[in-house]
Motif scaffolding. Structure first.
Motif, PDB file in Angstrom:
ATOM      1  N   ALA A 178       0.868  -1.254   0.047  1.00  0.00           N
ATOM      2  CA  ALA A 178       0.157   0.107  -0.077  1.00  0.00           C
ATOM      3  C   ALA A 178       0.792   1.322  -0.090  1.00  0.00           C
ATOM      4  O   ALA A 178       0.245   2.328   0.232  1.00  0.00           O
ATOM      5  N   ASP A 179       2.229   0.915  -0.036  1.00  0.00           N
ATOM      6  CA  ASP A 179       3.053   2.081  -0.220  1.00  0.00           C
ATOM      7  C   ASP A 179       3.169   2.944   1.115  1.00  0.00           C
ATOM      8  O   ASP A 179       3.247   4.219   1.106  1.00  0.00           O
ATOM      9  N   GLU A 180       2.740   2.336   2.362  1.00  0.00           N
ATOM     10  CA  GLU A 180       3.042   2.629   3.484  1.00  0.00           C
ATOM     11  C   GLU A 180       4.257   2.588   3.932  1.00  0.00           C
ATOM     12  O   GLU A 180       5.080   1.827   4.008  1.00  0.00           O
ATOM     13  N   ALA A 181       4.829   3.861   4.709  1.00  0.00           N
ATOM     14  CA  ALA A 181       6.135   3.769   5.524  1.00  0.00           C
ATOM     15  C   ALA A 181       5.886   3.138   6.968  1.00  0.00           C
ATOM     16  O   ALA A 181       4.956   3.393   7.471  1.00  0.00           O
ATOM     17  N   PRO A 182       7.056   2.909   7.187  1.00  0.00           N
ATOM     18  CA  PRO A 182       7.157   2.144   8.689  1.00  0.00           C
ATOM     19  C   PRO A 182       6.887   3.348   9.579  1.00  0.00           C
ATOM     20  O   PRO A 182       7.270   4.466   9.251  1.00  0.00           O
ATOM     21  N   ALA A 183       6.525   2.872  10.929  1.00  0.00           N
ATOM     22  CA  ALA A 183       6.239   4.222  11.918  1.00  0.00           C
ATOM     23  C   ALA A 183       7.657   4.866  11.965  1.00  0.00           C
ATOM     24  O   ALA A 183       8.676   4.231  12.232  1.00  0.00           O
ATOM     25  N   SER A 184       7.514   6.094  11.995  1.00  0.00           N
ATOM     26  CA  SER A 184       8.768   6.916  12.067  1.00  0.00           C
ATOM     27  C   SER A 184       9.593   6.982  13.353  1.00  0.00           C
ATOM     28  O   SER A 184      10.621   7.179  13.228  1.00  0.00           O
ATOM     29  N   ASP A 185       8.905   6.499  14.250  1.00  0.00           N
ATOM     30  CA  ASP A 185       9.463   6.373  15.518  1.00  0.00           C
ATOM     31  C   ASP A 185       9.857   4.731  16.001  1.00  0.00           C
ATOM     32  O   ASP A 185      10.099   4.467  17.070  1.00  0.00           O
ATOM     33  N   ALA A 186       9.703   3.964  15.106  1.00  0.00           N
ATOM     34  CA  ALA A 186      10.181   2.571  15.321  1.00  0.00           C
ATOM     35  C   ALA A 186      11.563   2.404  15.463  1.00  0.00           C
ATOM     36  O   ALA A 186      12.412   3.182  15.021  1.00  0.00           O
ATOM     37  N   ASP A 187      12.067   1.338  16.540  1.00  0.00           N
ATOM     38  CA  ASP A 187      13.543   1.256  16.651  1.00  0.00           C
ATOM     39  C   ASP A 187      14.219   0.286  15.469  1.00  0.00           C
ATOM     40  O   ASP A 187      15.395   0.209  15.346  1.00  0.00           O
ATOM     41  N   ILE A 188      13.458  -0.262  14.980  1.00  0.00           N
ATOM     42  CA  ILE A 188      13.800  -1.478  14.021  1.00  0.00           C
ATOM     43  C   ILE A 188      12.720  -1.527  12.706  1.00  0.00           C
ATOM     44  O   ILE A 188      11.457  -1.521  13.322  1.00  0.00           O
ATOM     45  N   VAL A 189      13.054  -2.076  11.611  1.00  0.00           N
ATOM     46  CA  VAL A 189      12.066  -2.202  10.776  1.00  0.00           C
ATOM     47  C   VAL A 189      12.527  -3.788  10.225  1.00  0.00           C
ATOM     48  O   VAL A 189      13.464  -4.139   9.991  1.00  0.00           O
ATOM     49  N   TRP A 190      11.357  -4.778  10.335  1.00  0.00           N
ATOM     50  CA  TRP A 190      11.392  -6.003   9.955  1.00  0.00           C
ATOM     51  C   TRP A 190      10.780  -6.382   8.846  1.00  0.00           C
ATOM     52  O   TRP A 190       9.522  -6.248   8.759  1.00  0.00           O
ATOM     53  N   LEU A 191      11.084  -6.762   7.859  1.00  0.00           N
ATOM     54  CA  LEU A 191      10.521  -7.426   6.688  1.00  0.00           C
ATOM     55  C   LEU A 191      10.629  -8.695   6.703  1.00  0.00           C
ATOM     56  O   LEU A 191      11.312  -9.440   6.381  1.00  0.00           O
ATOM     57  N   PRO A 192       9.418  -9.722   6.766  1.00  0.00           N
ATOM     58  CA  PRO A 192       9.598 -11.038   6.945  1.00  0.00           C
ATOM     59  C   PRO A 192       9.323 -11.541   5.541  1.00  0.00           C
ATOM     60  O   PRO A 192       9.381 -10.682   4.460  1.00  0.00           O
ATOM     61  N   GLY A 193       9.267 -12.732   5.481  1.00  0.00           N
ATOM     62  CA  GLY A 193       9.230 -13.525   3.924  1.00  0.00           C
ATOM     63  C   GLY A 193       7.889 -13.589   3.523  1.00  0.00           C
ATOM     64  O   GLY A 193       6.949 -12.819   4.293  1.00  0.00           O
ATOM     65  N   GLY A 194       7.618 -13.955   2.417  1.00  0.00           N
ATOM     66  CA  GLY A 194       6.336 -14.030   1.724  1.00  0.00           C
ATOM     67  C   GLY A 194       6.346 -14.239   0.255  1.00  0.00           C
ATOM     68  O   GLY A 194       7.138 -15.071  -0.391  1.00  0.00           O
ATOM     69  N   TYR A 195       5.567 -13.435  -0.435  1.00  0.00           N
ATOM     70  CA  TYR A 195       5.726 -13.587  -1.990  1.00  0.00           C
ATOM     71  C   TYR A 195       5.878 -12.455  -2.964  1.00  0.00           C
ATOM     72  O   TYR A 195       4.998 -11.693  -3.764  1.00  0.00           O
TER      73      TYR A 195
END
Length: 435
Positions: free
Chosen positions: A279-296
Motif C-alpha cells: 500500500a506504499d505505507e512507510a514504517p512508523a517513524s519512531d520505530a526502533d527497527i524495521v523487520w521485513l518477513p518472508g512472503g511472495y
C-alpha cells in the motif's frame, strides 16, 4: 494436562490438511476449545488453523527448538479442552543429524508430548494393501503410539469394505473413511498452499470440510483416543524482541511470520507496528527497527517497485536504525528482483542483492547460522536455528556476508545473507536462538 492428537500421514499429499481443518472447525462448533499446532517449519498452515479454530496456531519443531521452548509452546494448550497438531511430510521424515530434541520429524513431537497419532492414509489405487502401510507405521517405533487411521479418497462402498477388512486383519482401528472429493482440495503454488488471507470464501470452505468430516469420521472416538504427557514448563523460553518498537511489514507480499516469534516479542513488552509496503505505507517513524518477513514479493514485484514512499522511508530509517529482511524481505531490500517472466523490478536498493525467479531453483532445509556481525538485536557470534525455502536464484550479492551458514548435515551453504551499514538480510527464517 490437555489431551491431544497428532494428525499425520505416510507422505505429503494425502489430505491431512483437509482432515485437520475439518476437525478443528467441527470441534469448535461443538463448543470444544481446541489449541492447534503445526509440526515443523511451516508458516502457511498455521494461518488456516487459526481460521478454522479461532486460536493462534504454534509451530513445534524438534530440530531447531530447544526443549524448554517446545514445552513452553505446548503449554499454550493448558487453557484449552483439546490439542490438535498437524504433522508435516511423512510421520518419521526428518534430517539425518538430529538437533537437541530430535531430527525434525513429526514423530518427535508426538513422542515428546504423548499425543497418539492418527494416520491419514490415501487408499486410492489399493485396498487391503493399505493395512500393510499402517502396520509398518505402527511397528516402526513403538514409542510413537498409532491410535488408528482415517482412510482418504475412498472410491466406493466396496472399496471401503475391502480397506477396512485389511485394517481389521492387523488390528488397526479405523476412525473413518472419506469418499473421494476433488472439489475439497485447496489450491497450491510453489511454496505450498495459497495463503489463507487470499481465500475470500475460506470460512465457507472450512465449514464444508467440517460437514464432510462429521458425515464420515467418528469424532467422539477420536477425542476418546487422545492423551498427553505431563511436562515441567519453564516460565521464560521465548525469542527475545530485537527492539522495543518493531515496524513489521504485513500484507500479501510479506506474511511469513512465526506465531511464537511474534508472541515472544509481545510477551517481552515489545510493541509490533504493522505496515503495508504494497500500500506504499512507510514504517512508523519512531520505530526502533524495521523487520521485513518472508512472503511472495515475486508475485507483487511491480507494485513493490513503484512503492516510492516505502522505499524513501526505509532508506531514511536505515541511516540511524536497523532494518532486517528474511527471505522475501531480504529480496525486497536488494537492488532488483527478476520475476518468472524475466522482467526486472527495482527494489529498495539498500543491499547489493539481485535475485531471479526466471532461473528457478529450490532451496530447502534447516539452517544454522553463526553471525559475523550484529543482526536485528543479536550480537556478533550469536547462533541461530532456522529454515530456508524459496525458489529464487542469486545473480548478484556484492555486500559482506552476514553469517557462516550450514545445513542440517553441517555442510556450508552459499546463502550467507549480507549486510551493509545497519541493513541486514538472510534467506533463512529464524526459528530460535541456539547455544
Amino acid at each position: 494436562m490437555t489431551p491431544g492428537l497428532l494428525v499425520a500421514a505416510p507422505a505429503s499429499g494425502t489430505g491431512k490438511t483437509t482432515v485437520m481443518l475439518g476437525l478443528l472447525r467441527a470441534l469448535r462448533d461443538d463448543g470444544v476449545t481446541v489449541q492447534p499446532f503445526k509440526s515443523g517449519p511451516d508458516y502457511i498452515d498455521p494461518a488456516f488453523h487459526r481460521a478454522a479454530s479461532g486460536r493462534a496456531s504454534f509451530n513445534l519443531d524438534s530440530w531447531s527448538m530447544p526443549a524448554a521452548m517446545l514445552d513452553t509452546l505446548a503449554a499454550k494448550a493448558d487453557d484449552a479442552d483439546f490439542a490438535l497438531a498437524e504433522g508435516s511430510m511423512g510421520l518419521f521424515d526428518g534430517v539425518a543429524r538430529p538437533g537437541e530434541t530430535g531430527n525434525g520429524a513429526s514423530a518427535d513431537i508426538a513422542r515428546r508430548m504423548g499425543w497418539p497419532v492418527v494416520l491419514v492414509i490415501d487408499v486410492s489405487g489399493q485396498a487391503q494393501s493399505a493395512a500393510a502401510t499402517a502396520l509398518g507405521f505402527s511397528r516402526y517405533d513403538p514409542s510413537v503410539p498409532i491410535a488408528g487411521v482415517i482412510l482418504n479418497r475412498v472410491a466406493s462402498p466396496r472399496h471401503e469394505r475391502l480397506a477396512r477388512a485389511g485394517m481389521d486383519a492387523v488390528g488397526i482401528r479405523v476412525f473413518g473413511a472419506l469418499p473421494r472429493r476433488g472439489d475439497l482440495k485447496l489450491p497450491e503454488r510453489h511454496l505450498g498452499l495459497v495463503q489463507a488471507v487470499e481465500h475470500a470464501d475460506l470460512d465457507a470452505r472450512i465449514d464444508e470440510y467440517a460437514t464432510f468430516l462429521r458425515a464420515h469420521v467418528d469424532i467422539p472416538a477420536l477425542r476418546e483416543a487422545a492423551a498427553a504427557t505431563a511436562r515441567s514448563v519453564p516460565l521464560d523460553a521465548w525469542v527475545r524482541p530485537p527492539a522495543q518498537r518493531i515496524a513489521l511489514a504485513q500484507d500479501a507480499a510479506f506474511s511469513f511470520t512465526y506465531e511464537h516469534v511474534l508472541e515472544g516479542w509481545r510477551r517481552a513488552g515489545a510493541e509490533v507496528l504493522p505496515f503495508s509496503p504494497l500500500a506504499d505505507e512507510a514504517p512508523a517513524s519512531d520505530a526502533d527497527i524495521v523487520w521485513l518477513p518472508g512472503g511472495y514479493p515475486e508475485l507483487h514485484a511491480g507494485r513493490l517497485s513503484e512503492a516510492r514512499s516505502f522505499h524513501a522511508a526505509l532508506a531514511e530509517h536505515a541511516e540511524t536504525r536497523p532494518v532486517h529482511g528474511e527471505c522475501g524481505g531480504y529480496m525486497a531490500l536488494g537492488e532488483g528482483l527478476i520475476d518468472a517472466d524475466g522482467t526486472r523490478h527495482r527494489m529498495a536498493g539498500l543491499l547489493g542483492l539481485v535475485t531471479s525467479y526466471a532461473q528457478r531453483k529450490m532451496h530447502l532445509g534447516y539452517r544454522r547460522a553463526s553471525l559475523l556481525a550484529p543482526m536485528a538485536g543479536f550480537a556478533q557470534g550469536a547462533k541461530l536455528a532456522g529454515h530456508e525455502f524459496h525458489y529464487s536464484t542469486i545473480l548478484e550479492q556484492s555486500d559482506a556476508p552476514l553469517a557462516d551458514v550450514v545445513d542440517a548435515q553441517g555442510e556450508a551453504v552459499p546463502e550467507t545473507g549480507s549486510r551493509r551499514g545497519r541493513v541486514t538480510g538472510t534467506f533463512f527464517h529464524m526459528i530460535a536462538p541456539v547455544s
